[in-house]
Design a protein around this motif. Structure first.
Motif, PDB file in Angstrom:
ATOM      1  N   TYR A  93     -48.270  12.996  15.056  1.00 35.20           N
ATOM      2  CA  TYR A  93     -49.658  12.676  15.395  1.00 35.20           C
ATOM      3  C   TYR A  93     -49.729  11.998  16.765  1.00 35.20           C
ATOM      4  O   TYR A  93     -50.606  12.308  17.582  1.00 35.20           O
ATOM      5  N   ARG A  94     -48.777  11.081  16.998  1.00 36.60           N
ATOM      6  CA  ARG A  94     -48.754  10.381  18.286  1.00 36.60           C
ATOM      7  C   ARG A  94     -48.503  11.353  19.432  1.00 36.60           C
ATOM      8  O   ARG A  94     -49.174  11.280  20.480  1.00 36.60           O
ATOM      9  N   ALA A  95     -47.560  12.258  19.254  1.00 33.65           N
ATOM     10  CA  ALA A  95     -47.252  13.229  20.313  1.00 33.65           C
ATOM     11  C   ALA A  95     -48.435  14.161  20.553  1.00 33.65           C
ATOM     12  O   ALA A  95     -48.756  14.502  21.707  1.00 33.65           O
ATOM     13  N   LYS A  96     -49.112  14.556  19.497  1.00 31.36           N
ATOM     14  CA  LYS A  96     -50.259  15.462  19.633  1.00 31.36           C
ATOM     15  C   LYS A  96     -51.401  14.789  20.385  1.00 31.36           C
ATOM     16  O   LYS A  96     -52.008  15.378  21.294  1.00 31.36           O
ATOM     17  N   LYS A  97     -51.696  13.547  20.020  1.00 28.69           N
ATOM     18  CA  LYS A  97     -52.792  12.833  20.683  1.00 28.69           C
ATOM     19  C   LYS A  97     -52.475  12.562  22.146  1.00 28.69           C
ATOM     20  O   LYS A  97     -53.357  12.667  23.023  1.00 28.69           O
TER      21      LYS A  97
ATOM     22  N   THR B  55     -52.009   4.831  25.246  1.00 31.82           N
ATOM     23  CA  THR B  55     -51.867   4.201  23.935  1.00 31.82           C
ATOM     24  C   THR B  55     -52.574   5.045  22.892  1.00 31.82           C
ATOM     25  O   THR B  55     -53.493   5.793  23.198  1.00 31.82           O
ATOM     26  N   ASP B  56     -52.135   4.944  21.666  1.00 30.83           N
ATOM     27  CA  ASP B  56     -52.778   5.669  20.578  1.00 30.83           C
ATOM     28  C   ASP B  56     -53.157   4.692  19.483  1.00 30.83           C
ATOM     29  O   ASP B  56     -52.932   3.493  19.583  1.00 30.83           O
ATOM     30  N   LYS B  57     -53.707   5.220  18.420  1.00 36.57           N
ATOM     31  CA  LYS B  57     -54.246   4.352  17.389  1.00 36.57           C
ATOM     32  C   LYS B  57     -53.160   3.563  16.654  1.00 36.57           C
ATOM     33  O   LYS B  57     -53.406   2.460  16.176  1.00 36.57           O
ATOM     34  N   PHE B  58     -51.918   4.089  16.589  1.00 34.15           N
ATOM     35  CA  PHE B  58     -50.864   3.369  15.907  1.00 34.15           C
ATOM     36  C   PHE B  58     -50.451   2.133  16.691  1.00 34.15           C
ATOM     37  O   PHE B  58     -50.100   1.113  16.115  1.00 34.15           O
ATOM     38  N   GLU B  59     -50.521   2.219  18.020  1.00 34.14           N
ATOM     39  CA  GLU B  59     -50.165   1.077  18.845  1.00 34.14           C
ATOM     40  C   GLU B  59     -51.268   0.032  18.850  1.00 34.14           C
ATOM     41  O   GLU B  59     -51.019  -1.140  19.123  1.00 34.14           O
ATOM     42  N   ASN B  60     -52.489   0.448  18.568  1.00 32.74           N
ATOM     43  CA  ASN B  60     -53.616  -0.481  18.574  1.00 32.74           C
ATOM     44  C   ASN B  60     -53.974  -0.984  17.178  1.00 32.74           C
ATOM     45  O   ASN B  60     -54.921  -1.757  17.033  1.00 32.74           O
ATOM     46  N   GLU B  61     -53.262  -0.547  16.149  1.00 32.10           N
ATOM     47  CA  GLU B  61     -53.580  -0.984  14.804  1.00 32.10           C
ATOM     48  C   GLU B  61     -53.291  -2.472  14.643  1.00 32.10           C
ATOM     49  O   GLU B  61     -52.311  -3.001  15.169  1.00 32.10           O
TER      50      GLU B  61
END
Length: 202
Positions: free
Chosen positions: A100-104, A128-134
């Motif tokens: 998911y991270r690579a796709k985003k 940054t993606d949502k996993f890093e901002n969670e």
């Protein structure tokens, strides 16, 4: 008169022997109760009479003992299967998040490249993606982590129960624990490719 005298002696003898018979009955009751109990031996020993974990789990016959040992074997085997399930779920979750991270990131990079110059695009990556901002709360309440936590609690409980069974010092029960864990690791341990990723005591 003589008849009354003999009858009196007979009644006297009857009353004289009654306490003895009562004591014998009490002794038989004690012996009978002892047949349903097993001694607690704190050194390694054999035998088939063992009280396991609970007062209600009493293996006093060979059949009961064999069934108990087989159940313990299955529980130990199931513990390794549970470890496999936890590890497989963790690998699946990490792989899903990585994809998911690579796709985003790829989608955002494509958008940046199409709207800005190459030099500017390079300055905006990586994004940054949502996993890093969670937040911390979001991470610990995620479904995958909650499932892992439940599995971990079950794993700890089973591990300590097996440890207590091993501490009965009955080498047949100890062998059931060892064989169950060994066969379980033989079938499921291959998934652990990292030699440091081994929770041997939990």
């Amino acid at each position: 008169m003589e008849h009354d005298h003999h009858q009196h002696q007979h009644e006297h003898q009857h009353h004289h022997h009654s306490p003895t018979q009562q004591q014998q009955q009490q002794q038989m009751d004690v012996v009978g109760d002892g047949l349903d109990d097993c001694p607690m031996i704190m050194t390694f020993h054999g035998g088939h009479c063992e009280r396991i974990l609970f007062d209600s789990w009493l293996a006093s016959t060979v059949t009961q003992f064999v069934i108990s040992a087989f159940v313990i074997f299955l529980v130990a085997f199931g513990l390794e299967a549970l470890k496999f399930a936890r590890f497989y779920l963790l690998k699946y979750t990490n792989k899903k998040e990585a994809n998911y991270r690579a796709k985003k990131r790829q989608e955002r990079n494509d958008i940046v490249v199409s709207t800005t110059t190459p030099a500017r695009a390079s300055s905006n990556t990586p994004l940054t993606d949502k996993f890093e901002n969670e937040s911390f709360l979001a991470r610990i309440t995620s479904p995958s982590h909650l499932v892992q936590t439940v599995f971990k609690v079950i794993q700890i409980i089973i591990s300590y129960l097996l440890m207590l069974i091993f501490m009965t010092f009955n080498y047949w029960l100890c062998l059931a624990v060892v064989l169950g864990l060994s066969l379980g690791y033989l079938l499921f341990g291959w998934i652990k490719q990292d030699m440091f990723d081994d929770d041997c005591c939990h």
